[in-house]
Design a protein around this motif. Structure first.
Motif, mmCIF file in Angstrom:
data_model
loop_
_atom_site.group_PDB
_atom_site.id
_atom_site.type_symbol
_atom_site.label_atom_id
_atom_site.label_comp_id
_atom_site.label_asym_id
_atom_site.label_seq_id
_atom_site.Cartn_x
_atom_site.Cartn_y
_atom_site.Cartn_z
ATOM 1 N N ILE A 131 36.226 48.704 -15.584
ATOM 2 C CA ILE A 131 35.136 49.173 -16.444
ATOM 3 C C ILE A 131 35.740 49.933 -17.624
ATOM 4 N N PHE A 132 35.304 49.564 -18.831
ATOM 5 C CA PHE A 132 35.841 50.177 -20.043
ATOM 6 C C PHE A 132 34.888 51.216 -20.643
ATOM 7 N N TYR A 133 33.585 50.979 -20.552
ATOM 8 C CA TYR A 133 32.618 51.864 -21.230
ATOM 9 C C TYR A 133 31.335 51.903 -20.430
ATOM 10 N N LEU A 134 30.711 53.100 -20.364
ATOM 11 C CA LEU A 134 29.428 53.303 -19.701
ATOM 12 C C LEU A 134 28.533 54.169 -20.581
ATOM 13 N N SER A 135 27.244 53.873 -20.571
ATOM 14 C CA SER A 135 26.281 54.682 -21.318
ATOM 15 C C SER A 135 24.928 54.587 -20.629
ATOM 16 N N ILE A 136 24.218 55.729 -20.564
ATOM 17 C CA ILE A 136 22.884 55.794 -19.961
ATOM 18 C C ILE A 136 21.855 55.908 -21.070
ATOM 19 N N SER A 137 20.873 55.010 -21.055
ATOM 20 C CA SER A 137 19.740 55.085 -21.975
ATOM 21 C C SER A 137 18.588 55.715 -21.217
ATOM 22 N N SER A 138 18.338 56.994 -21.499
ATOM 23 C CA SER A 138 17.324 57.724 -20.739
ATOM 24 C C SER A 138 15.917 57.237 -21.051
ATOM 25 N N GLU A 139 15.680 56.694 -22.263
ATOM 26 C CA GLU A 139 14.332 56.273 -22.625
ATOM 27 C C GLU A 139 13.864 55.113 -21.763
ATOM 28 N N VAL A 156 38.942 44.549 -26.335
ATOM 29 C CA VAL A 156 37.993 45.604 -26.662
ATOM 30 C C VAL A 156 38.743 46.923 -26.830
ATOM 31 N N SER A 157 38.427 47.647 -27.911
ATOM 32 C CA SER A 157 39.110 48.914 -28.197
ATOM 33 C C SER A 157 38.161 50.102 -28.228
ATOM 34 N N ALA A 158 36.876 49.874 -28.525
ATOM 35 C CA ALA A 158 35.914 50.983 -28.570
ATOM 36 C C ALA A 158 34.511 50.423 -28.452
ATOM 37 N N CYS A 159 33.621 51.224 -27.872
ATOM 38 C CA CYS A 159 32.210 50.856 -27.725
ATOM 39 C C CYS A 159 31.360 52.085 -27.990
ATOM 40 N N LEU A 160 30.134 51.854 -28.439
ATOM 41 C CA LEU A 160 29.192 52.943 -28.663
ATOM 42 C C LEU A 160 27.780 52.398 -28.601
ATOM 43 N N TYR A 161 26.935 53.033 -27.771
ATOM 44 C CA TYR A 161 25.525 52.666 -27.712
ATOM 45 C C TYR A 161 24.731 53.621 -28.595
ATOM 46 N N SER A 176 19.053 55.134 -31.368
ATOM 47 C CA SER A 176 18.112 55.049 -32.476
ATOM 48 C C SER A 176 17.776 53.606 -32.834
ATOM 49 N N ILE A 177 18.768 52.724 -32.789
ATOM 50 C CA ILE A 177 18.530 51.312 -33.114
ATOM 51 C C ILE A 177 18.540 50.434 -31.877
ATOM 52 N N LYS A 178 18.751 51.048 -30.699
ATOM 53 C CA LYS A 178 18.805 50.321 -29.431
ATOM 54 C C LYS A 178 19.794 49.164 -29.527
ATOM 55 N N GLY A 179 20.999 49.502 -29.906
ATOM 56 C CA GLY A 179 22.040 48.494 -30.048
ATOM 57 C C GLY A 179 23.376 49.013 -29.568
ATOM 58 N N LEU A 180 24.238 48.095 -29.149
ATOM 59 C CA LEU A 180 25.568 48.436 -28.645
ATOM 60 C C LEU A 180 26.606 47.925 -29.626
ATOM 61 N N TYR A 181 27.420 48.834 -30.164
ATOM 62 C CA TYR A 181 28.524 48.478 -31.040
ATOM 63 C C TYR A 181 29.762 48.209 -30.192
ATOM 64 N N VAL A 182 30.435 47.086 -30.454
ATOM 65 C CA VAL A 182 31.654 46.729 -29.738
ATOM 66 C C VAL A 182 32.727 46.411 -30.777
ATOM 67 N N ALA A 183 33.854 47.130 -30.693
ATOM 68 C CA ALA A 183 34.961 46.934 -31.628
ATOM 69 C C ALA A 183 36.075 46.180 -30.913
ATOM 70 N N THR A 184 36.385 44.984 -31.396
ATOM 71 C CA THR A 184 37.524 44.199 -30.914
ATOM 72 C C THR A 184 38.358 43.837 -32.135
ATOM 73 N N ASP A 185 38.610 42.529 -32.339
ATOM 74 C CA ASP A 185 39.240 42.119 -33.593
ATOM 75 C C ASP A 185 38.295 42.301 -34.772
ATOM 76 N N SER A 186 36.997 42.379 -34.464
ATOM 77 C CA SER A 186 35.977 42.628 -35.478
ATOM 78 C C SER A 186 34.900 43.516 -34.853
ATOM 79 N N MET A 187 34.001 43.997 -35.690
ATOM 80 C CA MET A 187 32.922 44.853 -35.229
ATOM 81 C C MET A 187 31.682 44.006 -34.929
ATOM 82 N N ALA A 188 31.116 44.197 -33.732
ATOM 83 C CA ALA A 188 29.917 43.452 -33.343
ATOM 84 C C ALA A 188 28.810 44.437 -32.975
#
Length: 812
Positions: A231-239, A277-282, A285-297
Motif C-alpha cells: 500500500i502506497f497511499y491512504l485517505s479517508i473521505s469523511s463526507e 507512482v511517486s505521490a498521491c493526494l485526495y 473540494s473537487i472529489k478527485g484523486l491526484y496521482v503523480a507518476t511519469d505524468s500528473m493524473a
C-alpha cells in the motif's frame, strides 16, 4: 503555509526552503539541519503561530515551533544570501525566543510519514520498524519535576552553551505516558486518521489495510483485503464515508467504511497511469484523486445524482461566469467543469449545452463581441476561444506561445472599424488580440506588449479589467494595485494602491486585492465632472473606493459596502449611473445611490437604497440588464439567477417552472431560494447581539414600553364606557403602525404583530384579579370500571373489530 502565502520544500541538502506561493520565487531558507527530511508537514497552531515537523532516516521526528511568524520570515528575508537565497542556519534560528526546536527519537527505522493531528493535539508518525510501526505522541514533553531539576543543575553547571547543544545533539526519548505505540507486522508505510469516524487506517508492505480505534493500540477493528502490492497511499473521505487506497502497482480502490467492502477498482491501463507512482493526494473540494507518476493524473469521482429536494441548481459544478446576449435575448453561463449552457432569458429554460470547451480546464471569464453574436471564453489553460454559442462551434483560438497562465478576465474593444480582445491573468500582462473575421488563421498570438507594461506594469496577478471607450483601460491586481492605461498610445496614465481601512492593525493579514472594477463613463467623458470620481474599485474588508483618473489620478472616497465586511467581488452600475450594485463573497447584493457621490472628496458613505442575499456563496458575475430592469447573477453555489432592480426574486435558470419576464405573477417573488432561507447568515440578528447594545438596555426598553402601554390603557379605560378593547384592528391602527415602521430610526426593533398587543391584552378592571373571583367545586369520586368492549364482530381482536366497523360504515 496558506496564511502566509508560502510554500515549504524540504531538500536533500538538509534545507527547508520557503517560496512565495503566488510567484514561486525563493523567499528564504532554513539550512544546516541535522538530518535530511524525508517527510514534511505543517500546521497553524494559533494567531501568527505555526508548527513545521519532519521525519528523517534515523527514525527521529523533529518539531519546529514558531511564534510571530510574519516578523521571523521578514527577518530571515534580510539575511545574507547563500546561492541567491537568504539563509539562516538552524543553530542560529533556535537562539531566537520565537523558535522552539524539539527532536524526538521515535522509531527504529526511517520515518515514512508524519502528520500533526489537531483534533488530538498529537503527532502521528509511521515507520517500517515493526515494534514502533505507528506512534501517536505529544509535541512537548509533559512536566517531570525530577527531569526538570536535573536539566537545571546541568544548565547551571555547564552554562548556556550546553543548553543549546542539547537541543541540537542527541534526540530525546518520550516518556511511556507521552506516546501510544501501535506494533504492526512489516511496519506501516502510510496512514490516515478521521476524527468524525474515530478511525485510524494503516497500510504497508503486507498489502493489508488495517482499521484501528486510535485509542486502542492492541488489536485492529477490521481488515480490508484486496490489494496485490504494498500500500502506497491512504485517505479517508469523511463526507461520503469512503477510503481511497493506492498500491505500488498503481491500482486504486475505493472502500465503504460501514460495510468494509470494496466499491470500485481503477486499473492503471484504464486510467492511463504509466510509470512508478511517486505521490498521491485526495482533494475533498473537487472529489478527485491526484496521482503523480511519469505524468500528473486527476481521477475525478463521479457519483449518481442524488435528489436535492427543494434545492435548484443551474449547473452541477460551480458557475464561474455568466453573461447576457442582447442580440439573441439569451444568457450564457460557464462552469468549473468547462461546460457552457445557453438559457432563454424570457423563460429561464435551457436552449443548448456543450462541454469540454477548454478540455478539462475551468472557464473563468467570458464576454460577447460588440454585436452580441459571438462568445469569447477564457480558461485556466491560458487560452481564449471564440464560439458560435448556438451550435458549439469553435471559430478561433487566442493564446500565447510561451506557455499557459490562467486568464482571469477579458473584454472586447472596438476601435474605429477594428475589434480587439483584451485579456489579463496570471502572466501579469495586458494581452491584446486582433479579431478579424477575414483572418484565415485558426490560432492567433497576441500583439506586442506595450513598453510601459513591460517596464512598469503589474507585479502580481491581474484579476480584473474594465474599459471606458474610446481611450481608457483599467486593470486591478492581487496586491491591490490599479493601473489606468491609455489605449491609443499604450502609455500608463496613472496608478493607485488600494488603501487600507483605518481600523486595520495588521496590514499583512488584509486581503486588499482589486477583484472588481467599473468606470462611471458619464463622468469620465463629461468635462463638467473633471474633478469627480469616474472609476470605482473593490477594496479591503468589504470597502469600495472611488478614484479620479485625470491629471495623474487622485483618491476621492471610500466606504464599507458590505455590512459583514466580506470582500466585494463584483461591481455594476445602471445606465444612468445613479445606482451602484456591489456583490460580496457571502452572496449579498447591496444597492447604493451614487448620483451625487464622490463629486469631490467625501467622508460620509452614500445612502444604501436596498440590499438582499442572492446566493449562499461567492457571487462570480453581476450584470445589469437595463432594458428589462433586471439583475443577472451567478455564484459558485452552482446557480444562475435573475432579480429585479428592487431585489424581487424572478427565478433560477434551470428550475422546473418557466417564468415570463414581463408577467410578475410568474415570478418566484415573494418567496426566496430555499438554501438562502435556511442558511445561518440569512437569519436576522437581534439587537442584543449587535455591538453597542447590552442585555440590560433591551430589558429596560421593553419594561418602559410595557409601562407606557399600561398607563395609556388605564387612562383610556377610565374615560371610556367599554370595559374591553375593540375586538378588531382599525385602519387607523394599521396606518399608524406602517408610519412608525417607515420612520423608525432602528429598523427591526418593532415586530409586525405589535399592532395586536392592545387587542390581545387582558382587561384591567382596577379591582381584584380574575383568579381571585373563581368559584370552588367539590370533585366527585367516580368509578374506574369501564364497559367491556364488544368482541363479537371479529374474533377477539379489538383493533380489527374497530377497523371492520369503520369499513362497514364506509361501505354503507
Amino acid at each position: 503555509m496558506p496564511q502566509y502565502n508560502k510554500l515549504i520544500i524540504a531538500t536533500g541538502d538538509r534545507e527547508i526552503q520557503f517560496y512565495e506561493l503566488s510567484s514561486l520565487e525563493p523567499y528564504c531558507q532554513l539550512s544546516a539541519l541535522e538530518t535530511v527530511p524525508l517527510t514534511l508537514d505543517y500546521c497553524s497552531t494559533g494567531t501568527d503561530e505555526c508548527m513545521i515537523l519532519y521525519g528523517d532516516a534515523q527514525g527521529c521526528v523533529t518539531i519546529i515551533l514558531m511564534t510571530s511568524v510574519w516578523d521571523m520570515l521578514r527577518l530571515w528575508k534580510k539575511l545574507p544570501m547563500v546561492e541567491n537565497v537568504p539563509s539562516i542556519g538552524i543553530d542560529s534560528a533556535i537562539l531566537s525566543p520565537n523558535v522552539t526546536y524539539i527532536r524526538w527519537k521515535v522509531h527504529g527505522d526511517w520515518v515514512t510519514q508524519v502528520k500533526y493531528c489537531e483534533s488530538m493535539r498529537a503527532i502521528v508518525s509511521t515507520s517500517n520498524h515493526e515494534p514502533s510501526a505507528l506512534v501517536i505522541g505529544c509535541t512537548l514533553p509533559t512536566t517531570n519535576i525530577e527531569q526538570t531539576l536535573r536539566e537545571v543543575r546541568e544548565f547551571c553547571r555547564e552554562g548556556k552553551t550546553r543548553k543549546v547543544q542539547a537541543g541540537l545533539g542527541n534526540p530525546q526519548l518520550r516518556a511511556a505516558g507521552d506516546q501510544t505505540v501501535f506494533p504492526v507486522h512489516k511496519g506501516v508505510k502510510t496512514f490516515d486518521l478521521c476524527k468524525k469516524h474515530n478511525l485510524l487506517i494503516t497500510g504497508g508492505m503486507d498489502r493489508l489495510i488495517r482499521m484501528w480505534n486510535p485509542y486502542v493500540p492492541g488489536k485492529p477493528i477490521g481488515f480490508l483485503i484486496g490489494h496485490c502490492a504494498p500500500i502506497f497511499y491512504l485517505s479517508i473521505s469523511s463526507e461520503g464515508s469512503r477510503i481511497f487506497s493506492v498500491s505500488m502497482d498503481n491500482i486504486i480502490k475505493i472502500w465503504d467504511i460501514p460495510d468494509q467492502s470494496c466499491l470500485f477498482t481503477a486499473h492503471p491501463k484504464a486510467s492511463l497511469i504509466r510509470g512508478e507512482v511517486s505521490a498521491c493526494l485526495y482533494s475533498p473540494s473537487i472529489k478527485g484523486l491526484y496521482v503523480a507518476t511519469d505524468s500528473m493524473a486527476l481521477l475525478a469521482v463521479r457519483t449518481r445524482t442524488q435528489a436535492q429536494g427543494d434545492l435548484i441548481v443551474s449547473h452541477k459544478e460551480p458557475v464561474l461566469c455568466c453573461g447576457y446576449s442582447e442580440a439573441f435575448r439569451q444568457v450564457v453561463s460557464c462552469s468549473e467543469a468547462s461546460v457552457v449552457k445557453v438559457w432563454d432569458f424570457d423563460t429561464g429554460s435551457q436552449v443548448f449545452e456543450f462541454g469540454g470547451a477548454h478540455g478539462v480546464s475551468a472557464i473563468t471569464c467570458l464576454t460577447f463581441d460588440p454585436k452580441g453574436r459571438r462568445l469569447v471564453t477564457g480558461g485556466r489553460d491560458g487560452c481564449l476561444k471564440v464560439w458560435n454559442f448556438n451550435n458549439g462551434q469553435c471559430l478561433k483560438i487566442f493564446r500565447k506561445e510561451d506557455g499557459s497562465a490562467e486568464v482571469c478576465d477579458c473584454t472586447y474593444l472596438k476601435a474605429s472599424r477594428s475589434t480587439y480582445v483584451i485579456s489579463v491573468g496570471w502572466n501579469r500582462r495586458i494581452d491584446i488580440y486582433f479579431d478579424s473575421p477575414e483572418d484565415p488563421h485558426h490560432i492567433q498570438s497576441p500583439q506586442s506588449s506595450w513598453q510601459d507594461d513591460l517596464n512598469s506594469g503589474h507585479k502580481e496577478d491581474i484579476l480584473c479589467v474594465a474599459q471606458c471607450p474610446p481611450s481608457l483601460l483599467a486593470s486591478g491586481s492581487y496586491d491591490g494595485e490599479i493601473i489606468v492605461w491609455n489605449l491609443v498610445s499604450g502609455h500608463l496614465q496613472c496608478r493607485f494602491l488600494t488603501p487600507l481601512p483605518t481600523d486595520c492593525t495588521h496590514s499583512e493579514d488584509v486581503d486588499r486585492s482589486a477583484s472588481g472594477l467599473v468606470f462611471l463613463r458619464t463622468r469620465a467623458l463629461n468635462i463638467d465632472f473633471i474633478s469627480a470620481a469616474c472609476l470605482v474599485s473593490s477594496g479591503a474588508q468589504g470597502s469600495v473606493n472611488f478614484w479620479n483618473v485625470r491629471n495623474g489620478g487622485k483618491f476621492l472616497a471610500s466606504f464599507k459596502a458590505s455590512r459583514l465586511k466580506y470582500q466585494i467581488t463584483k461591481l455594476a452600475v445602471t445606465k444612468e449611473e445613479n445606482f451602484l450594485y456591489a456583490a460580496d463573497r457571502a452572496g449579498f447584493i447591496y444597492v447604493y445611490d451614487i448620483k451625487m457621490y464622490a463629486l469631490r472628496p467625501e467622508q460620509e458613505a452614500p445612502r444604501m437604497a436596498n440590499y438582499w442575499r442572492a446566493h449562499i456563496s461567492t457571487v462570480t458575475s453581476l450584470q445589469v440588464v437595463e432594458e428589462d430592469c433586471v439583475l443577472l447573477t451567478s455564484s459558485i453555489d452552482c446557480t444562475v439567477r435573475l432579480w429585479t432592480f428592487h431585489g424581487e426574486f424572478i427565478g433560477t435558470f434551470g428550475q422546473a417552472e418557466n417564468w415570463s419576464i414581463h408577467t410578475p405573477s410568474s415570478w418566484k417573488h415573494p418567496t426566496i431560494p430555499y438554501e438562502i432561507l435556511i442558511d445561518p447568515l440569512s437569519m436576522p440578528a437581534h439587537s442584543i447581539l449587535e455591538e453597542g447594545t447590552s442585555a440590560s438596555d433591551i430589558i429596560n426598553l421593553e419594561q418602559a414600553e410595557e409601562a407606557r402601554e399600561d398607563a395609556n390603557n388605564a387612562k383610556s379605560d377610565s374615560s371610556s364606557k367599554l370595559r374591553f378593547p375593540a375586538p378588531h384592528i382599525s385602519d387607523k391602527d394599521i396606518e399608524e403602525e406602517i408610519r412608525s415602521l417607515r420612520y423608525s430610526t432602528k429598523q427591526g426593533k418593532r415586530l409586525r404583530h405589535e399592532i395586536f398587543k392592545k387587542a390581545n391584552k387582558p382587561p384591567s378592571h382596577g379591582g381584584p384579579k380574575a383568579y381571585h373571583t373563581l368559584k370552588c367545586f367539590d370533585i366527585d369520586d367516580t368509578s374506574t370500571a369501564c364497559k367491556k368492549p364488544d368482541l363479537s364482530l371479529v374474533a377477539t381482536d379489538p383493533f380489527l373489530s374497530g377497523f371492520a366497523a369503520e369499513g362497514s360504515t364506509e361501505s354503507q
